[in-house]
Design a protein around this motif. Structure first.
Motif, PDB file in Angstrom:
ATOM      1  N   TYR A 152      79.051 -10.727  68.174  1.00 45.92           N
ATOM      2  CA  TYR A 152      79.487  -9.713  67.564  1.00 45.92           C
ATOM      3  C   TYR A 152      79.583  -8.532  68.660  1.00 45.92           C
ATOM      4  CZ  TYR A 152      78.911 -12.352  63.147  1.00 45.92           C
ATOM      5  OH  TYR A 152      78.857 -13.232  62.293  1.00 45.92           O
ATOM      6  N   GLU A 153      80.335  -7.485  68.626  1.00 45.16           N
ATOM      7  CA  GLU A 153      80.366  -6.428  69.461  1.00 45.16           C
ATOM      8  C   GLU A 153      79.736  -5.118  68.596  1.00 45.16           C
ATOM      9  OE1 GLU A 153      81.282  -6.191  72.750  1.00 45.16           O
ATOM     10  OE2 GLU A 153      81.858  -8.230  72.876  1.00 45.16           O
ATOM     11  N   PHE A 154      78.826  -4.494  69.166  1.00 50.36           N
ATOM     12  CA  PHE A 154      78.148  -3.406  68.672  1.00 50.36           C
ATOM     13  C   PHE A 154      78.008  -2.280  69.537  1.00 50.36           C
ATOM     14  CE2 PHE A 154      76.572  -6.663  65.991  1.00 50.36           C
ATOM     15  CZ  PHE A 154      76.448  -6.329  64.624  1.00 50.36           C
ATOM     16  N   LEU A 155      78.045  -0.834  69.012  1.00 56.34           N
ATOM     17  CA  LEU A 155      77.680   0.090  69.636  1.00 56.34           C
ATOM     18  C   LEU A 155      76.166   0.428  69.357  1.00 56.34           C
ATOM     19  CD1 LEU A 155      81.171   2.186  69.453  1.00 56.34           C
ATOM     20  CD2 LEU A 155      80.195   0.554  71.040  1.00 56.34           C
ATOM     21  N   VAL A 156      75.097   0.134  70.090  1.00 54.62           N
ATOM     22  CA  VAL A 156      74.076   0.419  69.719  1.00 54.62           C
ATOM     23  C   VAL A 156      73.347   1.748  70.091  1.00 54.62           C
ATOM     24  CG1 VAL A 156      71.437  -0.427  70.154  1.00 54.62           C
ATOM     25  CG2 VAL A 156      73.308  -2.076  69.935  1.00 54.62           C
ATOM     26  N   ASN A 157      72.839   2.503  69.128  1.00 54.52           N
ATOM     27  CA  ASN A 157      72.337   3.736  69.295  1.00 54.52           C
ATOM     28  C   ASN A 157      70.921   3.601  69.100  1.00 54.52           C
ATOM     29  OD1 ASN A 157      74.733   5.726  69.484  1.00 54.52           O
ATOM     30  ND2 ASN A 157      75.389   4.077  67.857  1.00 54.52           N
ATOM     31  N   HIS A 205      68.555  10.134  73.209  1.00 49.37           N
ATOM     32  CA  HIS A 205      69.491   9.204  72.612  1.00 49.37           C
ATOM     33  C   HIS A 205      70.030   7.902  73.643  1.00 49.37           C
ATOM     34  CE1 HIS A 205      73.859   8.518  71.172  1.00 49.37           C
ATOM     35  NE2 HIS A 205      72.922   7.618  70.604  1.00 49.37           N
ATOM     36  N   ILE A 206      69.766   6.771  73.232  1.00 48.60           N
ATOM     37  CA  ILE A 206      70.364   5.658  74.019  1.00 48.60           C
ATOM     38  C   ILE A 206      71.661   5.079  73.556  1.00 48.60           C
ATOM     39  CG2 ILE A 206      69.787   3.367  74.978  1.00 48.60           C
ATOM     40  CD1 ILE A 206      66.834   4.320  74.418  1.00 48.60           C
ATOM     41  N   TYR A 207      72.524   5.140  74.196  1.00 47.00           N
ATOM     42  CA  TYR A 207      73.943   4.458  73.728  1.00 47.00           C
ATOM     43  C   TYR A 207      74.222   3.171  74.564  1.00 47.00           C
ATOM     44  CZ  TYR A 207      78.929   3.744  73.415  1.00 47.00           C
ATOM     45  OH  TYR A 207      80.278   3.243  73.538  1.00 47.00           O
ATOM     46  N   ALA A 208      74.284   2.124  73.994  1.00 40.68           N
ATOM     47  CA  ALA A 208      74.616   0.983  74.697  1.00 40.68           C
ATOM     48  C   ALA A 208      75.738   0.072  73.932  1.00 40.68           C
ATOM     49  CB  ALA A 208      73.379   0.181  75.099  1.00 40.68           C
ATOM     50  N   GLN A 222      74.027   4.735  78.293  1.00 40.49           N
ATOM     51  CA  GLN A 222      74.126   6.192  78.411  1.00 40.49           C
ATOM     52  C   GLN A 222      72.724   6.640  77.940  1.00 40.49           C
ATOM     53  OE1 GLN A 222      76.336   8.295  79.955  1.00 40.49           O
ATOM     54  NE2 GLN A 222      77.320   6.516  80.548  1.00 40.49           N
ATOM     55  N   VAL A 223      72.059   7.351  78.625  1.00 44.68           N
ATOM     56  CA  VAL A 223      70.839   7.955  78.147  1.00 44.68           C
ATOM     57  C   VAL A 223      70.901   9.369  77.919  1.00 44.68           C
ATOM     58  CG1 VAL A 223      68.414   8.555  78.552  1.00 44.68           C
ATOM     59  CG2 VAL A 223      69.208   6.157  79.014  1.00 44.68           C
ATOM     60  N   ILE A 237      64.834   9.487  82.459  1.00 47.34           N
ATOM     61  CA  ILE A 237      65.774   8.940  82.427  1.00 47.34           C
ATOM     62  C   ILE A 237      65.641   7.370  82.525  1.00 47.34           C
ATOM     63  CG2 ILE A 237      68.327   8.588  82.467  1.00 47.34           C
ATOM     64  CD1 ILE A 237      67.592  11.045  80.834  1.00 47.34           C
ATOM     65  N   ASP A 238      65.305   7.291  84.119  1.00 49.84           N
ATOM     66  CA  ASP A 238      65.027   5.718  84.540  1.00 49.84           C
ATOM     67  C   ASP A 238      64.134   5.014  83.656  1.00 49.84           C
ATOM     68  OD1 ASP A 238      66.960   6.252  86.598  1.00 49.84           O
ATOM     69  OD2 ASP A 238      65.201   6.624  88.105  1.00 49.84           O
ATOM     70  N   GLU A 239      63.077   5.635  83.142  1.00 46.20           N
ATOM     71  CA  GLU A 239      61.927   4.984  82.422  1.00 46.20           C
ATOM     72  C   GLU A 239      62.487   4.637  80.962  1.00 46.20           C
ATOM     73  OE1 GLU A 239      57.595   5.996  80.300  1.00 46.20           O
ATOM     74  OE2 GLU A 239      58.096   7.110  81.768  1.00 46.20           O
ATOM     75  N   ILE A 240      63.282   5.574  80.244  1.00 46.66           N
ATOM     76  CA  ILE A 240      64.156   5.211  79.047  1.00 46.66           C
ATOM     77  C   ILE A 240      65.081   4.084  79.346  1.00 46.66           C
ATOM     78  CG2 ILE A 240      65.302   6.150  77.317  1.00 46.66           C
ATOM     79  CD1 ILE A 240      64.324   9.006  77.938  1.00 46.66           C
ATOM     80  N   ARG A 241      65.863   3.918  80.336  1.00 44.76           N
ATOM     81  CA  ARG A 241      66.599   2.899  80.587  1.00 44.76           C
ATOM     82  C   ARG A 241      65.801   1.615  80.599  1.00 44.76           C
ATOM     83  NH1 ARG A 241      71.980   1.785  82.529  1.00 44.76           N
ATOM     84  NH2 ARG A 241      71.925  -0.147  84.050  1.00 44.76           N
ATOM     85  N   ALA A 242      64.781   1.594  81.547  1.00 43.09           N
ATOM     86  CA  ALA A 242      64.070   0.399  81.786  1.00 43.09           C
ATOM     87  C   ALA A 242      63.383  -0.004  80.470  1.00 43.09           C
ATOM     88  CB  ALA A 242      63.030   0.623  82.740  1.00 43.09           C
TER      89      ALA A 242
END
Length: 144
Positions: free
Chosen positions: A118-123, A99-102, A89-90, A15-20
């Motif tokens: 612009y504001e996005f919900l990036v998946n 899945h990464i949500y940001a 969120q991962v 999870i830490d690696e994916i977030r990084a």
């Protein structure tokens, strides 16, 4: 069994690696660093299907080279990619995919034109590869 938690095979260090990885991508985009984008996207061995894609409301890019070319074009103008780090969120989906949500602010403008934010919900979807976790799919959803 009912109520029993099923392990996804994704560890806390994964999870830490994916977030990084996602934050590296964000920094690379804001810096217009095409080499960093190249480094974070998944690669497959020859003869294997290319898992990289970028699907947005206005366009679709299939394959890693098409996605990299899209960023080359985008980077000719204004482009800032600023995720809300506190809201990332991962979510593990299996042993080799997450899945990464940001929620993310994106400031964009073609070269020589006024930029807008612009504001996005990036998946995004990260997959485990022989080189570690890499980005496979990018799906930004506009907030408005």
């Amino acid at each position: 069994m009912k109520g029993e938690k099923i392990s996804t095979g994704v560890s806390a260090s994964d999870i830490d690696e994916i977030r990084a990885l996602f934050l590296r991508q964000a920094a690379g985009e804001t810096a217009h660093d095409i080499d960093e984008i190249d480094a974070v996207l998944a690669r497959t061995p020859p003869g294997q299907p290319d898992p990289v894609n970028f699907v947005a409301r206005a366009y679709r890019f299939w394959g890693r080279e098409a996605v990299i070319d899209h960023f080359r074009t985008t980077f000719a103008g204004t482009w800032k990619f600023e995720p809300d780090e506190s809201a990332i969120q991962v979510i593990p989906l299996g042993p080799d995919v997450a899945h990464i949500y940001a929620p993310t602010r994106i400031t964009a403008g073609a070269a020589g034109q006024q930029a807008a934010t612009y504001e996005f919900l990036v998946n995004e979807f990260a997959i485990r590869t022989p080189d570690g976790w890499r980005i496979s799919a990018i799906v930004p959803v506009p907030v408005k």
